[in-house]
Motif scaffolding. Structure first.
Motif, mmCIF file in Angstrom:
data_model
loop_
_atom_site.group_PDB
_atom_site.id
_atom_site.type_symbol
_atom_site.label_atom_id
_atom_site.label_comp_id
_atom_site.label_asym_id
_atom_site.label_seq_id
_atom_site.Cartn_x
_atom_site.Cartn_y
_atom_site.Cartn_z
ATOM 1 N N ILE A 75 0.997 -1.101 0.132
ATOM 2 C CA ILE A 75 -0.094 -0.083 -0.147
ATOM 3 C C ILE A 75 0.916 1.279 0.012
ATOM 4 C CG2 ILE A 75 -1.670 1.210 1.384
ATOM 5 C CD1 ILE A 75 -1.429 -2.049 2.453
ATOM 6 N N LYS A 76 0.551 2.061 -0.981
ATOM 7 C CA LYS A 76 1.463 3.305 -1.088
ATOM 8 C C LYS A 76 0.861 4.677 -0.662
ATOM 9 C CE LYS A 76 5.184 1.007 -3.738
ATOM 10 N NZ LYS A 76 5.756 0.544 -2.625
ATOM 11 N N LEU A 77 1.297 5.567 -0.193
ATOM 12 C CA LEU A 77 0.841 6.965 -0.057
ATOM 13 C C LEU A 77 1.573 7.888 -0.848
ATOM 14 C CD1 LEU A 77 -1.046 8.733 1.447
ATOM 15 C CD2 LEU A 77 0.490 9.015 3.312
ATOM 16 N N SER A 88 5.160 3.428 2.239
ATOM 17 C CA SER A 88 4.708 2.254 1.854
ATOM 18 C C SER A 88 4.747 1.325 2.916
ATOM 19 C CB SER A 88 5.961 1.713 0.853
ATOM 20 O OG SER A 88 5.815 0.524 0.183
ATOM 21 N N PHE A 89 3.589 0.352 2.883
ATOM 22 C CA PHE A 89 3.262 -0.465 4.084
ATOM 23 C C PHE A 89 3.389 -1.778 3.203
ATOM 24 C CE2 PHE A 89 0.944 3.394 4.762
ATOM 25 C CZ PHE A 89 1.391 3.836 6.206
ATOM 26 N N ASP A 90 3.820 -2.863 3.963
ATOM 27 C CA ASP A 90 4.096 -4.068 3.401
ATOM 28 C C ASP A 90 2.789 -5.097 3.757
ATOM 29 O OD1 ASP A 90 4.552 -6.809 2.152
ATOM 30 O OD2 ASP A 90 6.521 -6.757 3.209
ATOM 31 N N ALA A 91 1.833 -5.363 3.014
ATOM 32 C CA ALA A 91 0.825 -6.144 3.449
ATOM 33 C C ALA A 91 0.870 -7.787 3.567
ATOM 34 C CB ALA A 91 -0.677 -6.004 2.732
ATOM 35 N N LYS A 92 2.220 -8.090 2.752
ATOM 36 C CA LYS A 92 2.461 -9.509 2.791
ATOM 37 C C LYS A 92 1.730 -10.556 1.809
ATOM 38 C CE LYS A 92 5.294 -9.205 7.000
ATOM 39 N NZ LYS A 92 5.668 -8.060 6.656
ATOM 40 N N ALA A 93 0.831 -9.804 1.234
ATOM 41 C CA ALA A 93 -0.109 -10.527 0.172
ATOM 42 C C ALA A 93 -0.690 -9.679 -0.787
ATOM 43 C CB ALA A 93 -1.277 -11.267 1.082
ATOM 44 N N PRO A 94 -1.164 -9.913 -1.864
ATOM 45 C CA PRO A 94 -1.657 -9.163 -2.853
ATOM 46 C C PRO A 94 -2.946 -8.324 -2.222
ATOM 47 C CG PRO A 94 -1.137 -11.151 -4.034
ATOM 48 C CD PRO A 94 -1.004 -11.390 -2.489
ATOM 49 N N VAL A 95 -2.770 -6.918 -2.451
ATOM 50 C CA VAL A 95 -3.804 -5.831 -1.934
ATOM 51 C C VAL A 95 -5.045 -6.077 -2.995
ATOM 52 C CG1 VAL A 95 -4.354 -3.699 -1.087
ATOM 53 C CG2 VAL A 95 -2.122 -4.777 -0.505
ATOM 54 N N ARG A 96 -6.258 -6.116 -2.241
ATOM 55 C CA ARG A 96 -7.348 -6.036 -3.152
ATOM 56 C C ARG A 96 -7.971 -4.718 -3.231
ATOM 57 N NH1 ARG A 96 -5.348 -9.660 -6.078
ATOM 58 N NH2 ARG A 96 -5.708 -11.900 -5.519
ATOM 59 N N SER A 97 -8.073 -4.220 -2.009
ATOM 60 C CA SER A 97 -9.137 -3.189 -1.672
ATOM 61 C C SER A 97 -8.051 -1.990 -0.613
ATOM 62 C CB SER A 97 -10.115 -3.306 -1.220
ATOM 63 O OG SER A 97 -11.120 -2.187 -0.869
#
Length: 158
Positions: A75-77, A88-97
């Protein structure tokens, strides 16, 4: 209509002030178009930083910042005065929303692993240096003896 983008869109959003239109294609680039200008159909700004398709994005209320989620698991701002991302934040899985909880300076994301995560934008309440605040992951269900994992497709704050 804006016709400069080639290929399918995977995410798009309009700015709050309706002066600009944001389009993200089926690639890692985010392109910002000015919709008030019918003659100029090239992007006024291209943002690069994701390494896979952008799946979700939106504007902060005053239109100065943009946030995005991607299949690359981040996720990026973005501060729209600068073509690079500011956080930048690492969600560790594909981000859907992704969606912005503006009253609390937080971003909420949903990912393909079934997690809903709250990220701190201001650094005020974060318990870790990566901005992670809280996470909810529904239990894996069972249907006919098969374990099911649910991918989060959309998150929203009302």
């Amino acid at each position: 209509p804006v016709r400069a983008h080639k290929g399918p869109f995977s995410a798009n959003s309009g700015s709050v002030d309706k002066q600009q239109f944001l389009a993200a294609g089926g690639n890692p680039h985010i392109r910002l178009y000015e919709i008030a200008n019918n003659e100029h159909q090239n992007p006024v700004l291209t943002l690069e930083g994701h390494t896979a398709s952008v799946t979700s994005l939106g504007f902060q209320r005053d239109g100065r910042y943009l946030y995005s989620g991607s299949e690359d698991g981040t996720i990026k701002l973005w501060d729209l005065r600068n073509p690079t991302y500011s956080r930048s934040f690492d969600a560790k899985a594909p981000v859907r929303s992704v969606t912005l909880f503006s009253d609390r300076d937080q971003i909420i994301s949903g990912d393909s692993a079934g997690r809903v995560t709250v990220w701190d934008l201001g650094g005020n309440g974060s318990r870790s240096s990566d901005g992670f605040l809280h996470q909810v992951q529904p239990r894996k269900g069972s249907t006919g003896g098969c374990l099911m994992q649910t991918s989060i497709q959309a998150v929203d704050i009302s």
